[in-house]
Design an enzyme around this catalytic site. Structure first.
Site, PDB file in Angstrom:
ATOM      1  N   GLN A  16       0.784  -1.249   0.000  1.00 19.30           N
ATOM      2  CA  GLN A  16       0.000   0.000   0.000  1.00 19.30           C
ATOM      3  C   GLN A  16       0.811   1.292   0.000  1.00 19.30           C
ATOM      4  OE1 GLN A  16      -3.420   2.396   2.509  1.00 19.30           O
ATOM      5  NE2 GLN A  16      -3.047   0.322   3.109  1.00 19.30           N
ATOM      6  N   GLY A 246      -7.935  20.276  19.303  1.00 23.04           N
ATOM      7  CA  GLY A 246      -7.563  21.685  19.372  1.00 23.04           C
ATOM      8  C   GLY A 246      -8.066  22.340  20.643  1.00 23.04           C
ATOM      9  N   GLY A 247      -8.165  23.653  20.611  1.00 24.66           N
ATOM     10  CA  GLY A 247      -8.538  24.391  21.813  1.00 24.66           C
ATOM     11  C   GLY A 247     -10.047  24.501  22.037  1.00 24.66           C
TER      12      GLY A 247
HETATM   13  N1  CAO Z   1      11.655  -9.960  -9.214  1.00 22.43           N
HETATM   14  C1  CAO Z   1      12.293 -10.789  -8.370  1.00 22.43           C
HETATM   15  N2  CAO Z   1      12.313 -10.616  -7.046  1.00 22.43           N
HETATM   16  C2  CAO Z   1      11.613  -9.566  -6.572  1.00 22.43           C
HETATM   17  C3  CAO Z   1      10.921  -8.667  -7.386  1.00 22.43           C
HETATM   18  C4  CAO Z   1      10.969  -8.891  -8.772  1.00 22.43           C
HETATM   19  N3  CAO Z   1      10.353  -8.096  -9.631  1.00 22.43           N
HETATM   20  N4  CAO Z   1      10.337  -7.729  -6.632  1.00 22.43           N
HETATM   21  C5  CAO Z   1      10.650  -8.026  -5.366  1.00 22.43           C
HETATM   22  N5  CAO Z   1      11.427  -9.137  -5.323  1.00 22.43           N
HETATM   23  C6  CAO Z   1      12.001  -9.762  -4.142  1.00 22.43           C
HETATM   24  C7  CAO Z   1      13.012  -8.864  -3.497  1.00 22.43           C
HETATM   25  O1  CAO Z   1      14.260  -8.963  -4.145  1.00 22.43           O
HETATM   26  C8  CAO Z   1      13.016  -9.392  -2.089  1.00 22.43           C
HETATM   27  O2  CAO Z   1      13.795 -10.574  -2.013  1.00 22.43           O
HETATM   28  P1  CAO Z   1      14.936 -10.811  -0.889  1.00 22.43           P
HETATM   29  O3  CAO Z   1      14.357 -10.386   0.427  1.00 22.43           O
HETATM   30  O4  CAO Z   1      15.193 -12.275  -0.988  1.00 22.43           O
HETATM   31  O5  CAO Z   1      16.103  -9.986  -1.228  1.00 22.43           O
HETATM   32  C9  CAO Z   1      11.557  -9.746  -1.918  1.00 22.43           C
HETATM   33  O6  CAO Z   1      10.990  -9.946  -3.187  1.00 22.43           O
HETATM   34  C10 CAO Z   1      10.751  -8.596  -1.304  1.00 22.43           C
HETATM   35  O7  CAO Z   1      10.970  -8.613  -0.007  1.00 22.43           O
HETATM   36  P2  CAO Z   1      10.137  -7.707   1.016  1.00 22.43           P
HETATM   37  O8  CAO Z   1      10.864  -7.798   2.307  1.00 22.43           O
HETATM   38  O9  CAO Z   1       9.932  -6.338   0.511  1.00 22.43           O
HETATM   39  O10 CAO Z   1       8.709  -8.405   1.022  1.00 22.43           O
HETATM   40  P3  CAO Z   1       7.892  -9.039   2.240  1.00 22.43           P
HETATM   41  O11 CAO Z   1       6.600  -9.484   1.666  1.00 22.43           O
HETATM   42  O12 CAO Z   1       8.703 -10.045   2.928  1.00 22.43           O
HETATM   43  O13 CAO Z   1       7.649  -7.810   3.235  1.00 22.43           O
HETATM   44  C11 CAO Z   1       6.892  -5.599   3.786  1.00 22.43           C
HETATM   45  C12 CAO Z   1       6.642  -6.869   2.975  1.00 22.43           C
HETATM   46  C13 CAO Z   1       5.835  -4.586   3.395  1.00 22.43           C
HETATM   47  C14 CAO Z   1       6.798  -5.907   5.272  1.00 22.43           C
HETATM   48  C15 CAO Z   1       8.299  -5.039   3.445  1.00 22.43           C
HETATM   49  O14 CAO Z   1       8.394  -4.860   2.057  1.00 22.43           O
HETATM   50  C16 CAO Z   1       8.597  -3.732   4.141  1.00 22.43           C
HETATM   51  O15 CAO Z   1       8.904  -3.680   5.330  1.00 22.43           O
HETATM   52  N6  CAO Z   1       8.584  -2.625   3.390  1.00 22.43           N
HETATM   53  C17 CAO Z   1       8.948  -1.315   3.881  1.00 22.43           C
HETATM   54  C18 CAO Z   1       7.854  -0.702   4.708  1.00 22.43           C
HETATM   55  C19 CAO Z   1       6.544  -0.611   3.976  1.00 22.43           C
HETATM   56  O16 CAO Z   1       6.422  -0.040   2.918  1.00 22.43           O
HETATM   57  N7  CAO Z   1       5.522  -1.139   4.616  1.00 22.43           N
HETATM   58  C20 CAO Z   1       4.153  -0.906   4.179  1.00 22.43           C
HETATM   59  C21 CAO Z   1       3.580  -2.048   3.549  1.00 22.43           C
HETATM   60  S1  CAO Z   1       1.879  -1.759   3.269  1.00 22.43           S
HETATM   61  O17 CAO Z   1       1.156  -2.119   4.712  1.00 22.43           O
END
Ligand code: CAO
Length: 415
Positions: A16, A246-247
Site C-alpha cells: 500500500q 484543538g482548543g
Molecule cells: N523480481 C524478483 N524478485 C523480486 C521482485 C521482482 N520483480 N520484486 C521483489 N522481489 C524480491 C526482493 O528482491 C526481495 O527478495 P529478498 O528479500 O530475498 O532480497 C523480496 O521480493 C521482497 O521482499 P520484502 O521484504 O519487501 O517483502 P515481504 O513481503 O517479505 O515484506 C513488507 C513486505 C511490506 C513488510 C516489506 O516490504 C517492508 O517492510 N517494506 C517497507 C515498509 C513498507 O512499505 N511497509 C508498508 C507495507 S503496506 O502495509
C-alpha cells in the site's frame, strides 16, 4: 498538459504505502512503469479477493493510471533491462523490506552511477537506528509513531485508526519529497535520495500529541475532558477519546436512530465564538449570561453535562438535520458518515473524489480519485493494469529491444 507530463517513474512499489505515492504521481501525469515479479506480481493482486481469480480491489484501488511490466532484475537478462530502465527514468520508487534493492544488485551508489539525474525514493518502516532492519506494516507504524498510544479511550487499550496514516500517509509524504527533488533537479541537474520512514510520517501527523507531552510538564491539559472530570494526568500524553485535538471542546453525540444505526451520531464542537448560538439552538438561552456558563474557562469542568444537554437536543434530529440546523449558525458539526453513505454521496461523485471505474475482468467498481485538485492538471482515473499488460510495449518503446530480444527475454524467464 498534465503537471508531471514527461516525468517517467520506475515503480518498484508493492502493497500500500509505495503504490499510493506512485498513483498520485500518475494522476498528475507521470508515466508510471510498475515492475512486478514475473508470474506473481504485487502480492495485493491476490489478497482480500472478493471475486475469484480477478485482481483484488486492494490492488486495483492503489494502482490506477500505471503500466505493468513483469521483470526479474536478479536474472542476467533482467539486470540489463533494469539498468536500461534506470537510465531512461527520472524517479525510482521502492518500498521493499530493508536491503532488498541492494540484494538485487542495485544499491544507491550504483543507481547514481547509471543515472546521476535519478531521484531514488524509498519508504521503510524506520529510519536509521535500532529498528532499521525491521519490516513494518500499517499498524506497526501507528503503534511506534505515537498514534496508538494517544488514540482510544482513557480506560481502554491503545487503539489504531482506520485511516491508513502509516501507509497512505507516508506515501503522501514521499510524493512531496519526490516533487521537491524534481524541482531541485531543475537547478542542480542532479538527482538525490528521498527517504521516508513510516514511523517518522506518523510522528509528523501526531505533532499535536508531542505538543501535549511537553505541556504536561507545566500542568494539566485543560481541554482534555479528563481534566474537567477531575481525573489526574500521568506523565504521558493520555488517550483523549473523542475529545477535539484543538482548543475548542468537542465530542461525538447521539442522533435520532442511534439505537439501531451504528453511525447515527454527529461530531459537535462547542466553539466559544458561537456559544450564544448553541445556547439558543438547544433551548438554554439563559446560559449565555449565566456566570457559571458564560466563558470557556468556567465551562471546562461542566463540559460532560453541557454535552449531555446538547445531546438531548441532537437526539431529536437525524445527523443531517443537526448539520442543517447548525451550519447557518456557524456551529461546526460533522455527521458520522458510513462508507456506504460516502460511496452514494452525489457531490463526491461530481468532484471525482469517488469514481466508478470499468475493469475488463471485474466489471465496474468504485474507487477514490485524486483528492488533490489542480485547476490546470485535472486527473482522469484509469483502471489498474493487468499483470504484465505492458511488458512488451515498454521493452520495445522504453528499453529499445528488438522483437528477437523481447522473445529472448521471455524465453529466459526474465520477463
Ligand atoms: N523480481 C524478483 N524478485 C523480486 C521482485 C521482482 N520483480 N520484486 C521483489 N522481489 C524480491 C526482493 O528482491 C526481495 O527478495 P529478498 O528479500 O530475498 O532480497 C523480496 O521480493 C521482497 O521482499 P520484502 O521484504 O519487501 O517483502 P515481504 O513481503 O517479505 O515484506 C513488507 C513486505 C511490506 C513488510 C516489506 O516490504 C517492508 O517492510 N517494506 C517497507 C515498509 C513498507 O512499505 N511497509 C508498508 C507495507 S503496506 O502495509
Amino acid at each position: 498538459m498534465k503537471a508531471l507530463e514527461g516525468v517517467r517513474i520506475l515503480d518498484m512499489t508493492h502493497v500500500q504505502s509505495g503504490p499510493t505515492c506512485t498513483q498520485l504521481l500518475a494522476w498528475f501525469g507521470a508515466d508510471v512503469i510498475k515492475i512486478e515479479r514475473p508470474g506473481v506480481g504485487d502480492i495485493t493482486r491476490g489478497q482480500l479477493r472478493d471475486i475469484p481469480d480477478v485482481d483484488s480491489l486492494y490492488f486495483t484501488m492503489l494502482n490506477h493510471n500505471k503500466r505493468s511490466v513483469t521483470l526479474n532484475p536478479k536474472t542476467e537478462h533482467g539486470t540489463k533491462i533494469f539498468t536500461k530502465l534506470i537510465e531512461e527514468c527520472d524517479v525510482m520508487v521502492e518500498n521493499f523490506g530493508p536491503g532488498a534493492i541492494d540484494r538485487m544488485g542495485f544499491p544507491w551508489e550504483k543507481i547514481q552511477e547509471i543515472n546521476p539525474r535519478m531521484i531514488y525514493a524509498s519508504i521503510k518502516g524506520f529510519g536509521p537506528g535500532p529498528y532499521d532492519d525491521c519490516k513494518v506494516y500499517e499498524n506497526v507504524a501507528q503503534c511506534t509513531g505515537g498514534a496508538a498510544s494517544t488514540t482510544g479511550f482513557l480506560e481502554g487499550v491503545p487503539t489504531v485508526t482506520g485511516a491508513q496514516i502509516g501507509d497512505s500517509g507516508t506515501g503522501l509524504h514521499l510524493a512531496l519529497g519526490i516533487v521537491t527533488a524534481l524541482y531541485q533537479r531543475e537547478q542542480s541537474g542532479k538527482g538525490q535520495r528521498v527517504e521516508c520512514a513510516m514511523q517518522d510520517g506518523i510522528i509528523n501527523l501526531c505533532r499535536v500529541k508531542l505538543r501535549d507531552q511537553q505541556r504536561l510538564a507545566h500542568g494539566p491539559l485543560n481541554e482534555y475532558s479528563q481534566h474537567g472530570e477531575g481525573i489526574p494526568f500521568g506523565d504521558v500524553t493520555p488517550r483523549a477519546g473523542n475529545d477535539s485535538g484543538g482548543g475548542q471542546p468537542g465530542t461525538i453525540l447521539k442522533c435520532k436512530g442511534w439505537e439501531t444505526d451504528s453511525n447515527a451520531f454527529v461530531y459537535f464542537i462547542a466553539q466559544a465564538a458561537v456559544w450564544g448560538n448553541i445556547c439558543d439552538l438547544i433551548g438554554k438561552s439563559e446560559w449565555k449570561d449565566d456566570p457559571e456558563y458564560a466563558t470557556p474557562a468556567v465551562r471546562l469542568n461542566k463540559m460532560k453535562d453541557i454535552f449531555a444537554t446538547i445531546e438531548e437536543w441532537t437526539m431529536t434530529l437525524d445527523k443531517f438535520e443537526v448539520m442543517q440546523r447548525c451550519n447557518p449558525l456557524n456551529i461546526p458539526v460533522g455527521p458520522i458518515l458510513s462508507m456506504k453513505e460516502i460511496s452514494e454521496e452525489p457531490s463526491l461523485r461530481d468532484t471525482g473524489t469517488i469514481v466508478e471505474i470499468e475493469h475488463p475482468e471485474r466489471g465496474n467498481y468504485l474507487s477514490v480519485g485524486n483528492p488533490i485538485k489542480l485547476s490546470a492538471s485535472p486527473s482522469d482515473v484509469m483502471r489498474s493494469p493487468l499483470l504484465g499488460e505492458h511488458t512488451d510495449e515498454i521493452l520495445k518503446s522504453v528499453v529499445g529491444l528488438s522483437g528477437e530480444e523481447i522473445a529472448a527475454a521471455h524465453e529466459s524467464g526474465a520477463v
